[in-house]
Design an enzyme around this catalytic site. Sequence first.
Site, PDB file in Angstrom:
ATOM      1  N   GLY A  31       0.816  -1.210   0.000  1.00  0.00           N
ATOM      2  CA  GLY A  31       0.000   0.000   0.000  1.00  0.00           C
ATOM      3  C   GLY A  31       0.848   1.258   0.000  1.00  0.00           C
ATOM      4  N   ALA A  32       0.241   2.398   0.429  1.00  0.00           N
ATOM      5  CA  ALA A  32       0.897   3.707   0.339  1.00  0.00           C
ATOM      6  C   ALA A  32       1.420   3.898  -1.083  1.00  0.00           C
ATOM      7  CB  ALA A  32       2.012   3.843   1.375  1.00  0.00           C
ATOM      8  N   HIS A  34       2.378   4.829  -4.864  1.00  0.00           N
ATOM      9  CA  HIS A  34       2.866   6.000  -5.602  1.00  0.00           C
ATOM     10  C   HIS A  34       3.049   5.588  -7.052  1.00  0.00           C
ATOM     11  CE1 HIS A  34       6.710   4.012  -5.323  1.00  0.00           C
ATOM     12  NE2 HIS A  34       6.637   4.015  -3.989  1.00  0.00           N
ATOM     13  N   HIS A  37       4.472   2.146  -7.962  1.00  0.00           N
ATOM     14  CA  HIS A  37       3.553   0.999  -7.932  1.00  0.00           C
ATOM     15  C   HIS A  37       2.632   0.997  -9.156  1.00  0.00           C
ATOM     16  CE1 HIS A  37       4.224   1.723  -3.492  1.00  0.00           C
ATOM     17  NE2 HIS A  37       4.513   0.439  -3.574  1.00  0.00           N
ATOM     18  N   ASP A 150      13.878  -2.078  -5.276  1.00  0.00           N
ATOM     19  CA  ASP A 150      14.259  -3.048  -4.240  1.00  0.00           C
ATOM     20  C   ASP A 150      15.009  -4.187  -4.942  1.00  0.00           C
ATOM     21  OD1 ASP A 150      12.933  -1.907  -1.818  1.00  0.00           O
ATOM     22  OD2 ASP A 150      11.186  -2.097  -3.099  1.00  0.00           O
ATOM     23  N   MET A 188      11.362   6.906  -6.259  1.00  0.00           N
ATOM     24  CA  MET A 188      10.090   6.987  -5.537  1.00  0.00           C
ATOM     25  C   MET A 188      10.028   5.883  -4.494  1.00  0.00           C
ATOM     26  SD  MET A 188       7.133   8.130  -8.104  1.00  0.00           S
ATOM     27  CE  MET A 188       7.319   9.613  -9.063  1.00  0.00           C
ATOM     28  N   SER A 189       9.507   6.226  -3.317  1.00  0.00           N
ATOM     29  CA  SER A 189       9.399   5.271  -2.224  1.00  0.00           C
ATOM     30  C   SER A 189       8.294   5.740  -1.293  1.00  0.00           C
ATOM     31  CB  SER A 189      10.727   5.216  -1.448  1.00  0.00           C
ATOM     32  OG  SER A 189      10.513   4.607  -0.187  1.00  0.00           O
ATOM     33  N   SER A 190       7.575   4.778  -0.713  1.00  0.00           N
ATOM     34  CA  SER A 190       6.531   5.148   0.251  1.00  0.00           C
ATOM     35  C   SER A 190       7.139   5.879   1.439  1.00  0.00           C
ATOM     36  CB  SER A 190       5.803   3.898   0.736  1.00  0.00           C
ATOM     37  OG  SER A 190       5.314   3.187  -0.368  1.00  0.00           O
ATOM     38  N   ARG A 191       8.431   5.640   1.686  1.00  0.00           N
ATOM     39  CA  ARG A 191       9.072   6.260   2.850  1.00  0.00           C
ATOM     40  C   ARG A 191       9.493   7.706   2.588  1.00  0.00           C
ATOM     41  NH1 ARG A 191      11.015   0.607   3.750  1.00  0.00           N
ATOM     42  NH2 ARG A 191      10.082  -0.005   5.740  1.00  0.00           N
TER      43      ARG A 191
END
Length: 285
Positions: A31-32, A34, A37, A150, A188-191
């Site tokens: 989820g989260a 961007h 994804h 990743d 890009m990363s959810s973090r």
Amino acid sequence: MQTVRNLDVLRTSVAALREDGASIGLVPTMGALHEGHLTLVRRAREVCDHVVASIFVNPTQFGPNEDLDAYPRTFDADAALLDAEGCALLWAPDVATMYPDRFATSISVSGVSEGLCGASRPGHFDGVATVVAKLFNQVRPTQAFFGEKDYQQLAVIRTMARDLDLTHPNPDAIIGVPTVREADRLAMSSRNRYLSPADREAAATLPRAMREAIARIEDGQEVAPTLAMLEDELLGAGFGEVDYVVLADAGSLAPLDALSNGAARLLVAARIGGTRLIDNMAIAR
Ligand code: PAF
């Protein structure tokens, strides 16, 4: 898009999608979502008849001092994005469905999972491998899509899928999709949403310094001093801690101290303002 939370319903719904031999692309996520994804979903739609996305914040891949509780959860917005991208089904199990009482199995992939993030996040890749194996068994996709961001995770999943015949007879069923980057090239990363504005600005040093280091190595400069210079540049820009800066064989992830005949990758993990960022880039020989 159908949202499914029950394993029996998932099986029936995926079987209906698969009727007449239609192919199923799986996009596993936490989820989260961007643009990175959504790029996976678009790629899956290009090559498969139907896309199944999953959202599950997997507790077993977080260490005791990591950000499981704080991990961003934006389910309704994520579901709307997946629907707009044409996903057929969203698989959103809860923890009890994925890890029922007395759950006792863990998959451990040796070799590729051991250095880099595996060294500083003990157990992380066991958690990833176990949950991804479960998702494969639950959905039985024709192909599955993962970001190259990743990179070590992708190598672990490819190794596990091959070793456990998870995608037999298709050896190319795990698709790695190139990293999607912001305008300033930060991956890009959810973090990234954890970064303060000042740290977000400083974080752009990471891809820039990596590209400079790659240019030097491709130009024939020695690897060790070039990597040391990259590390210094990150610390000078405000990164508090550099976990690793490694030139590695792109397949085995074994560290290299010089370019060899095989493909190579520069991989970095570093912390800024408490947020751990990772990135990796290919190096031409
Ligand atoms: O990359 C991720 O978001 C997760 O590690 C994955 C592959 C969905 C497994 O939980």
